[in-house]
Write a protein that holds these residues in place. Structure first.
Motif, PDB file in Angstrom:
ATOM      1  N   LEU A   1       1.794   6.559  -6.973  1.00  0.00           N
ATOM      2  CA  LEU A   1       0.750   7.489  -7.390  1.00  0.00           C
ATOM      3  C   LEU A   1       1.172   8.941  -7.230  1.00  0.00           C
ATOM      4  O   LEU A   1       0.763   9.800  -8.004  1.00  0.00           O
ATOM      5  CB  LEU A   1      -0.541   7.237  -6.606  1.00  0.00           C
ATOM      6  CG  LEU A   1      -1.274   5.954  -6.956  1.00  0.00           C
ATOM      7  CD1 LEU A   1      -2.416   5.702  -5.966  1.00  0.00           C
ATOM      8  CD2 LEU A   1      -1.813   6.005  -8.380  1.00  0.00           C
ATOM      9  N   THR A   2       1.984   9.216  -6.229  1.00  0.00           N
ATOM     10  CA  THR A   2       2.423  10.589  -6.003  1.00  0.00           C
ATOM     11  C   THR A   2       3.710  10.913  -6.765  1.00  0.00           C
ATOM     12  O   THR A   2       4.186  12.037  -6.702  1.00  0.00           O
ATOM     13  CB  THR A   2       2.637  10.863  -4.495  1.00  0.00           C
ATOM     14  OG1 THR A   2       3.648   9.986  -3.995  1.00  0.00           O
ATOM     15  CG2 THR A   2       1.350  10.687  -3.724  1.00  0.00           C
ATOM     16  N   GLY A   3       4.248   9.927  -7.470  1.00  0.00           N
ATOM     17  CA  GLY A   3       5.450  10.161  -8.256  1.00  0.00           C
ATOM     18  C   GLY A   3       6.719  10.233  -7.446  1.00  0.00           C
ATOM     19  O   GLY A   3       7.741  10.703  -7.932  1.00  0.00           O
ATOM     20  N   MET A   4       6.688   9.744  -6.213  1.00  0.00           N
ATOM     21  CA  MET A   4       7.857   9.846  -5.355  1.00  0.00           C
ATOM     22  C   MET A   4       8.903   8.786  -5.632  1.00  0.00           C
ATOM     23  O   MET A   4      10.064   8.974  -5.315  1.00  0.00           O
ATOM     24  CB  MET A   4       7.443   9.789  -3.877  1.00  0.00           C
ATOM     25  CG  MET A   4       6.601  10.985  -3.477  1.00  0.00           C
ATOM     26  SD  MET A   4       6.105  10.906  -1.751  1.00  0.00           S
ATOM     27  CE  MET A   4       7.675  11.215  -0.935  1.00  0.00           C
ATOM     28  N   ILE A   5       8.510   7.661  -6.221  1.00  0.00           N
ATOM     29  CA  ILE A   5       9.480   6.624  -6.540  1.00  0.00           C
ATOM     30  C   ILE A   5       9.267   6.168  -7.977  1.00  0.00           C
ATOM     31  O   ILE A   5       8.138   6.186  -8.472  1.00  0.00           O
ATOM     32  CB  ILE A   5       9.399   5.411  -5.585  1.00  0.00           C
ATOM     33  CG1 ILE A   5       8.011   4.776  -5.603  1.00  0.00           C
ATOM     34  CG2 ILE A   5       9.824   5.777  -4.194  1.00  0.00           C
ATOM     35  CD1 ILE A   5       7.912   3.498  -4.787  1.00  0.00           C
ATOM     36  N   PRO A   6      10.318   5.787  -8.665  1.00  0.00           N
ATOM     37  CA  PRO A   6      10.165   5.257 -10.018  1.00  0.00           C
ATOM     38  C   PRO A   6       9.543   3.874  -9.969  1.00  0.00           C
ATOM     39  O   PRO A   6       9.603   3.182  -8.979  1.00  0.00           O
ATOM     40  CB  PRO A   6      11.602   5.201 -10.533  1.00  0.00           C
ATOM     41  CG  PRO A   6      12.432   5.088  -9.310  1.00  0.00           C
ATOM     42  CD  PRO A   6      11.697   5.827  -8.218  1.00  0.00           C
ATOM     43  N   SER A   7       8.941   3.492 -11.062  1.00  0.00           N
ATOM     44  CA  SER A   7       8.323   2.167 -11.131  1.00  0.00           C
ATOM     45  C   SER A   7       9.191   1.220 -11.941  1.00  0.00           C
ATOM     46  O   SER A   7       9.972   1.640 -12.784  1.00  0.00           O
ATOM     47  CB  SER A   7       6.933   2.267 -11.761  1.00  0.00           C
ATOM     48  OG  SER A   7       7.049   2.746 -13.080  1.00  0.00           O
ATOM     49  N   GLY A   8       9.016  -0.076 -11.675  1.00  0.00           N
ATOM     50  CA  GLY A   8       9.607  -1.138 -12.482  1.00  0.00           C
ATOM     51  C   GLY A   8      11.061  -0.976 -12.803  1.00  0.00           C
ATOM     52  O   GLY A   8      11.910  -0.877 -11.928  1.00  0.00           O
ATOM     53  N   ASP A   9      11.374  -0.936 -14.113  1.00  0.00           N
ATOM     54  CA  ASP A   9      12.751  -0.924 -14.603  1.00  0.00           C
ATOM     55  C   ASP A   9      13.500   0.354 -14.289  1.00  0.00           C
ATOM     56  O   ASP A   9      14.716   0.410 -14.416  1.00  0.00           O
ATOM     57  CB  ASP A   9      12.773  -1.153 -16.114  1.00  0.00           C
ATOM     58  CG  ASP A   9      12.255  -2.534 -16.490  1.00  0.00           C
ATOM     59  OD1 ASP A   9      12.383  -3.450 -15.660  1.00  0.00           O
ATOM     60  OD2 ASP A   9      11.709  -2.676 -17.599  1.00  0.00           O
ATOM     61  N   GLU A  10      12.796   1.400 -13.894  1.00  0.00           N
ATOM     62  CA  GLU A  10      13.453   2.660 -13.608  1.00  0.00           C
ATOM     63  C   GLU A  10      14.185   2.654 -12.278  1.00  0.00           C
ATOM     64  O   GLU A  10      15.006   3.504 -12.007  1.00  0.00           O
ATOM     65  CB  GLU A  10      12.426   3.798 -13.594  1.00  0.00           C
ATOM     66  CG  GLU A  10      11.754   3.991 -14.930  1.00  0.00           C
ATOM     67  CD  GLU A  10      10.645   5.042 -14.851  1.00  0.00           C
ATOM     68  OE1 GLU A  10      10.714   5.895 -13.955  1.00  0.00           O
ATOM     69  OE2 GLU A  10       9.726   4.976 -15.660  1.00  0.00           O
ATOM     70  N   ARG A  11      13.877   1.659 -11.425  1.00  0.00           N
ATOM     71  CA  ARG A  11      14.531   1.580 -10.109  1.00  0.00           C
ATOM     72  C   ARG A  11      15.994   1.194 -10.259  1.00  0.00           C
ATOM     73  O   ARG A  11      16.352   0.409 -11.099  1.00  0.00           O
ATOM     74  CB  ARG A  11      13.859   0.526  -9.232  1.00  0.00           C
ATOM     75  CG  ARG A  11      12.483   0.914  -8.824  1.00  0.00           C
ATOM     76  CD  ARG A  11      11.973  -0.129  -7.900  1.00  0.00           C
ATOM     77  NE  ARG A  11      10.540   0.076  -7.707  1.00  0.00           N
ATOM     78  CZ  ARG A  11       9.760  -0.761  -7.097  1.00  0.00           C
ATOM     79  NH1 ARG A  11      10.243  -1.884  -6.622  1.00  0.00           N
ATOM     80  NH2 ARG A  11       8.503  -0.522  -6.957  1.00  0.00           N
ATOM     81  N   SER A  12      16.780   1.749  -9.370  1.00  0.00           N
ATOM     82  CA  SER A  12      18.187   1.336  -9.335  1.00  0.00           C
ATOM     83  C   SER A  12      18.352   0.212  -8.335  1.00  0.00           C
ATOM     84  O   SER A  12      17.557   0.066  -7.426  1.00  0.00           O
ATOM     85  CB  SER A  12      19.063   2.527  -8.929  1.00  0.00           C
ATOM     86  OG  SER A  12      18.739   2.958  -7.638  1.00  0.00           O
ATOM     87  N   GLY A  13      19.431  -0.555  -8.496  1.00  0.00           N
ATOM     88  CA  GLY A  13      19.725  -1.584  -7.507  1.00  0.00           C
ATOM     89  C   GLY A  13      19.276  -2.859  -7.923  1.00  0.00           C
ATOM     90  O   GLY A  13      18.930  -3.824  -7.728  1.00  0.00           O
TER      91      GLY A  13
ATOM     92  N   GLU B   1       0.828  -1.206   0.000  1.00  0.00           N
ATOM     93  CA  GLU B   1       0.000   0.000   0.000  1.00  0.00           C
ATOM     94  C   GLU B   1       0.866   1.261   0.000  1.00  0.00           C
ATOM     95  O   GLU B   1       0.575   2.220  -0.721  1.00  0.00           O
ATOM     96  CB  GLU B   1      -0.931   0.006   1.208  1.00  0.00           C
ATOM     97  CG  GLU B   1      -2.030  -1.022   1.114  1.00  0.00           C
ATOM     98  CD  GLU B   1      -2.838  -1.155   2.400  1.00  0.00           C
ATOM     99  OE1 GLU B   1      -2.584  -0.399   3.364  1.00  0.00           O
ATOM    100  OE2 GLU B   1      -3.717  -2.031   2.437  1.00  0.00           O
ATOM    101  N   ALA B   2       1.910   1.270   0.795  1.00  0.00           N
ATOM    102  CA  ALA B   2       2.806   2.422   0.849  1.00  0.00           C
ATOM    103  C   ALA B   2       3.496   2.620  -0.500  1.00  0.00           C
ATOM    104  O   ALA B   2       3.623   3.745  -0.985  1.00  0.00           O
ATOM    105  CB  ALA B   2       3.839   2.246   1.962  1.00  0.00           C
ATOM    106  N   GLU B   3       3.928   1.513  -1.105  1.00  0.00           N
ATOM    107  CA  GLU B   3       4.583   1.611  -2.402  1.00  0.00           C
ATOM    108  C   GLU B   3       3.618   2.145  -3.465  1.00  0.00           C
ATOM    109  O   GLU B   3       4.001   2.991  -4.274  1.00  0.00           O
ATOM    110  CB  GLU B   3       5.134   0.239  -2.807  1.00  0.00           C
ATOM    111  CG  GLU B   3       6.062   0.293  -3.986  1.00  0.00           C
ATOM    112  CD  GLU B   3       6.810  -1.002  -4.170  1.00  0.00           C
ATOM    113  OE1 GLU B   3       8.031  -0.932  -4.422  1.00  0.00           O
ATOM    114  OE2 GLU B   3       6.188  -2.078  -4.073  1.00  0.00           O
ATOM    115  N   GLN B   4       2.377   1.687  -3.443  1.00  0.00           N
ATOM    116  CA  GLN B   4       1.378   2.173  -4.391  1.00  0.00           C
ATOM    117  C   GLN B   4       1.123   3.666  -4.188  1.00  0.00           C
ATOM    118  O   GLN B   4       1.016   4.423  -5.162  1.00  0.00           O
ATOM    119  CB  GLN B   4       0.069   1.385  -4.250  1.00  0.00           C
ATOM    120  CG  GLN B   4       0.173  -0.052  -4.710  1.00  0.00           C
ATOM    121  CD  GLN B   4       0.652  -0.178  -6.149  1.00  0.00           C
ATOM    122  OE1 GLN B   4       0.116   0.461  -7.041  1.00  0.00           O
ATOM    123  NE2 GLN B   4       1.672  -0.983  -6.363  1.00  0.00           N
TER     124      GLN B   4
END
Length: 69
Positions: free
Chosen positions: A57-69, A50-53
């Motif tokens: 939605l607020t654009g605070m974290i990249p989704s899917g392949d855009e994540r680093s690590g 829920e926190a990740e969703q």
């Protein structure tokens, strides 16, 4: 400890993990600790999702392949 403060603590822990996961590269030990926390309770997994969703939605974290690590 009442249920509300317990829920707040789980929510805060989930947010802390999300921030750490997306603002820095987690060490192997940190990743193991995150996975252990998620495996410890279905509530942990649900709240983390829920926190990740919310963050997505607020654009605070990249989704899917855009994540680093």
């Amino acid at each position: 400890m009442d249920n509300e403060s317990g829920d707040d603590a789980v929510w805060q822990t989930a947010l802390d993990w999300l921030m750490r996961e997306h603002e820095e590269t987690l060490s192997d030990a940190d990743r193991e600790a995150l996975h252990a926390w998620l495996a410890a309770s279905s509530q942990h997994r649900q709240v983390f999702h829920e926190a990740e969703q919310l963050w997505l939605l607020t654009g605070m974290i990249p989704s899917g392949d855009e994540r680093s690590g």
